[in-house]
Design a protein around this motif. Structure first.
Motif, PDB file in Angstrom:
ATOM      1  N   ASP A  32       0.829  -1.209   0.000  1.00  0.00           N
ATOM      2  CA  ASP A  32       0.000   0.000   0.000  1.00  0.00           C
ATOM      3  C   ASP A  32       0.861   1.256   0.000  1.00  0.00           C
ATOM      4  O   ASP A  32       0.528   2.249  -0.655  1.00  0.00           O
ATOM      5  CB  ASP A  32      -0.950   0.018   1.197  1.00  0.00           C
ATOM      6  N   HIS A  34       3.813   1.493  -1.314  1.00  0.00           N
ATOM      7  CA  HIS A  34       4.307   1.566  -2.692  1.00  0.00           C
ATOM      8  C   HIS A  34       3.224   2.105  -3.623  1.00  0.00           C
ATOM      9  O   HIS A  34       3.512   2.854  -4.557  1.00  0.00           O
ATOM     10  CB  HIS A  34       4.738   0.173  -3.170  1.00  0.00           C
ATOM     11  N   ASP A  35       1.992   1.716  -3.384  1.00  0.00           N
ATOM     12  CA  ASP A  35       0.869   2.189  -4.185  1.00  0.00           C
ATOM     13  C   ASP A  35       0.720   3.703  -4.058  1.00  0.00           C
ATOM     14  O   ASP A  35       0.525   4.416  -5.048  1.00  0.00           O
ATOM     15  CB  ASP A  35      -0.408   1.478  -3.739  1.00  0.00           C
ATOM     16  N   VAL A  36       0.829   4.201  -2.833  1.00  0.00           N
ATOM     17  CA  VAL A  36       0.754   5.645  -2.602  1.00  0.00           C
ATOM     18  C   VAL A  36       1.909   6.350  -3.312  1.00  0.00           C
ATOM     19  O   VAL A  36       1.710   7.371  -3.979  1.00  0.00           O
ATOM     20  CB  VAL A  36       0.759   5.965  -1.089  1.00  0.00           C
ATOM     21  N   GLY A  38       3.504   5.348  -5.924  1.00  0.00           N
ATOM     22  CA  GLY A  38       3.222   5.300  -7.355  1.00  0.00           C
ATOM     23  C   GLY A  38       2.193   6.326  -7.782  1.00  0.00           C
ATOM     24  O   GLY A  38       2.279   6.891  -8.872  1.00  0.00           O
ATOM     25  N   SER A  39       1.232   6.610  -6.895  1.00  0.00           N
ATOM     26  CA  SER A  39       0.224   7.627  -7.197  1.00  0.00           C
ATOM     27  C   SER A  39       0.812   9.035  -7.114  1.00  0.00           C
ATOM     28  O   SER A  39       0.466   9.908  -7.908  1.00  0.00           O
ATOM     29  CB  SER A  39      -0.949   7.528  -6.221  1.00  0.00           C
ATOM     30  N   PRO A  42       3.808   9.484 -10.596  1.00  0.00           N
ATOM     31  CA  PRO A  42       3.403   8.618 -11.707  1.00  0.00           C
ATOM     32  C   PRO A  42       4.553   8.215 -12.631  1.00  0.00           C
ATOM     33  O   PRO A  42       4.501   7.158 -13.250  1.00  0.00           O
ATOM     34  CB  PRO A  42       2.370   9.462 -12.461  1.00  0.00           C
ATOM     35  N   SER A  45       5.919   4.694 -12.536  1.00  0.00           N
ATOM     36  CA  SER A  45       5.147   3.641 -13.200  1.00  0.00           C
ATOM     37  C   SER A  45       5.051   2.360 -12.376  1.00  0.00           C
ATOM     38  O   SER A  45       5.100   1.268 -12.891  1.00  0.00           O
ATOM     39  CB  SER A  45       5.750   3.340 -14.577  1.00  0.00           C
ATOM     40  N   GLY A  47       2.548   2.101  -9.785  1.00  0.00           N
ATOM     41  CA  GLY A  47       1.195   2.000  -9.252  1.00  0.00           C
ATOM     42  C   GLY A  47       0.451   0.741  -9.651  1.00  0.00           C
ATOM     43  O   GLY A  47      -0.081   0.040  -8.797  1.00  0.00           O
ATOM     44  N   PRO A  48       0.418   0.404 -10.952  1.00  0.00           N
ATOM     45  CA  PRO A  48      -0.358  -0.768 -11.358  1.00  0.00           C
ATOM     46  C   PRO A  48       0.228  -2.107 -10.899  1.00  0.00           C
ATOM     47  O   PRO A  48      -0.442  -3.124 -10.973  1.00  0.00           O
ATOM     48  CB  PRO A  48      -0.328  -0.706 -12.886  1.00  0.00           C
ATOM     49  N   THR A  50       1.855  -2.780  -7.758  1.00  0.00           N
ATOM     50  CA  THR A  50       2.132  -2.951  -6.333  1.00  0.00           C
ATOM     51  C   THR A  50       1.439  -4.153  -5.702  1.00  0.00           C
ATOM     52  O   THR A  50       1.944  -4.716  -4.746  1.00  0.00           O
ATOM     53  CB  THR A  50       1.742  -1.688  -5.539  1.00  0.00           C
ATOM     54  N   ARG A 101       0.181  -7.155 -14.357  1.00  0.00           N
ATOM     55  CA  ARG A 101      -0.310  -5.977 -15.074  1.00  0.00           C
ATOM     56  C   ARG A 101      -1.102  -6.413 -16.301  1.00  0.00           C
ATOM     57  O   ARG A 101      -0.624  -7.186 -17.108  1.00  0.00           O
ATOM     58  CB  ARG A 101       0.854  -5.083 -15.486  1.00  0.00           C
TER      59      ARG A 101
END
Length: 167
Positions: A32, A34-36, A38-39, A42, A45, A47-48, A50, A101
């Motif tokens: 999560d 890492h997701d943040v 990535g957001s 951007p 690259s 985000g998709p 994590t 992905r």
């Protein structure tokens, strides 16, 4: 919600006593975080990826390697890596996520059934806190706080599942 991930980290404390609690909590929600990242950036690259199998395996290897370098124990490194892997395993119960992905989306998506998700999370919290409370190095006064932690975690989960208005 993070409560199930945190409960897994608390339960892991019994076996990974030499790791600081902050490190266990970090490892349990690393995908999560890492997701943040990535957001927020951007251009990375990431985000998709994590919560994909490849992404979480890569994150687990990185966290295990860093843990090994800092704490110089392979058992702690493996434990931290397993906490990262546990994140996506738990998320496949509560969400629907791609395996890779643009790959197939899998998961039970229990978020859609609030009571079922709440009961799963509550069970995870109960097991995690029971393991945490039985940790041999936990001081006696801290054990008394486990009930308070349980109430706070369950309340947070209830708000997540049902909202403040009970809906």
């Amino acid at each position: 919600m993070y409560m199930g991930h945190y409960a897994i980290a608390l339960g892991a404390r019994r076996r990974l006593q030499a790791l600081p609690m902050a490190w266990l909590l970090f490892a349990s929600i690393e995908p999560d975080l890492h997701d943040v990242l990535g957001s927020l950036v951007p251009a990375l690259s990431i985000g998709p990826d994590t919560h994909t199998l490849l992404g979480v395996c890569a994150a687990a290897i990185v966290v295990a390697t860093i843990t090994s370098l800092i704490f110089r124990r392979i058992d702690l490194a493996l434990g931290a890596g397993m906490l990262v892997l546990s994140h996506v395993a738990a998320d496949y119960l509560t969400s629907r996520l791609p395996l890779w992905r643009h790959g197939p989306v899998v998961g039970l998506h229990l978020y859609a059934t609030h009571w079922v998700d709440f009961l799963l999370e509550a069970g995870t919290i109960a097991i995690g806190l029971a393991l945490y409370a039985s940790s041999p190095d936990l001081r006696r006064p801290a054990r008394g706080g486990v009930a308070v932690i349980a109430i706070v975690m369950l309340a947070c989960q209830a708000v997540w599942n049902f909202g403040l208005d009970g809906g």
